[in-house]
Design an enzyme around this catalytic site. Sequence first.
Site, PDB file in Angstrom:
ATOM      1  N   HIS A 169       0.853  -1.202   0.000  1.00  0.00           N
ATOM      2  CA  HIS A 169       0.000   0.000   0.000  1.00  0.00           C
ATOM      3  C   HIS A 169       0.888   1.251   0.000  1.00  0.00           C
ATOM      4  O   HIS A 169       0.885   2.038   0.952  1.00  0.00           O
ATOM      5  CB  HIS A 169      -0.890  -0.046   1.239  1.00  0.00           C
ATOM      6  CG  HIS A 169      -2.047   0.880   1.244  1.00  0.00           C
ATOM      7  ND1 HIS A 169      -1.928   2.237   1.024  1.00  0.00           N
ATOM      8  CD2 HIS A 169      -3.362   0.660   1.481  1.00  0.00           C
ATOM      9  CE1 HIS A 169      -3.120   2.803   1.125  1.00  0.00           C
ATOM     10  NE2 HIS A 169      -4.006   1.863   1.406  1.00  0.00           N
ATOM     11  N   GLU A 268      -0.821   1.367  -5.350  1.00  0.00           N
ATOM     12  CA  GLU A 268      -0.724   0.122  -4.607  1.00  0.00           C
ATOM     13  C   GLU A 268      -0.749  -1.086  -5.540  1.00  0.00           C
ATOM     14  O   GLU A 268      -1.524  -1.128  -6.488  1.00  0.00           O
ATOM     15  CB  GLU A 268      -1.896   0.024  -3.622  1.00  0.00           C
ATOM     16  CG  GLU A 268      -2.082   1.283  -2.778  1.00  0.00           C
ATOM     17  CD  GLU A 268      -3.459   1.357  -2.142  1.00  0.00           C
ATOM     18  OE1 GLU A 268      -4.005   0.284  -1.788  1.00  0.00           O
ATOM     19  OE2 GLU A 268      -4.001   2.468  -2.012  1.00  0.00           O
TER      20      GLU A 268
END
Length: 297
Positions: A169, A268
């Site tokens: 992320h 991400e």
Amino acid sequence: MMLVNHLELALIESLGSGVTRWESKGGLAFIKIENSLATCWVSLQGAQVLSYIPAGQPDLLWLSHKMIDRPGVAIRGGIPICWPWFGKAESASLPNHGFARTAQWCLDDATVTDFHRLSFSLASNEYTQSMCSRDFHLSLEVTVGDALGLELITKNTGDARWGVGAALHSYFAVEQLSQSMVEGLGCSAIDVQTLEASRFPEVFVPNPGLDKLFVEAEPLLTLHQPHSLLHIEQDGYNTSVCWNPGELGAAKLADMSEDDWESFVCIESVINQRQEAIWLDSGQIHSLSQVIRYTPV
């Protein structure tokens, strides 16, 4: 020293050439890696890379100055590891994005050549079993050199077959969100909140309040900024996500200042289990990776 701007730190010990362990006043432990090519900080909570500074260049990652210095609380910024699910949990009693980012990982090994390579691990235990009854071994290989490499390896160490979701992320620092563009995401996206599909130009301009799944993302993404290019090589994913909370979203987050949204974008690499989980039989492994490389222009 990047983290000193956020936290009060104490040097605990040297772990070898260019590798030291630090601890915050709140009790979080960090590993600092320094070599001629780059400086990098990793939190042992979540094996979360928080900072990567190529020699003579700015930090490529964004970290909130309001991050909460307390074990068990997710750290806002850097590269959190989402595992064993991505996004909202099926039960309100379980944490969004899984438990790997708030679990304590072990530093297993650090090797030095012209660059550093560190190995972190997390195995199923009483804490993880309380949220997910599966036997697993996770490892994260972090390479710190003229590029930053992360490889998250999931292994099924039990007898039962199970599916996994995951994400790297990554929060990337930008000079200004409105002057940034992302190439390689593809033209087809799904809104995470509404599930509405939409089409975009091949070069995508991130906007405030963005939360989209790009289902045709290529293995090489490029973040264009006025004075740099950031190349993101990804593998083992089925989706790329682009996220920015915007002013309204940032105002709702206790660990983010209201104007922080202007200085980062999340790009991400994701295994979206709602789209297609990765299924592992006993003994099988899966690798999810990013290699991040900076080029001034």
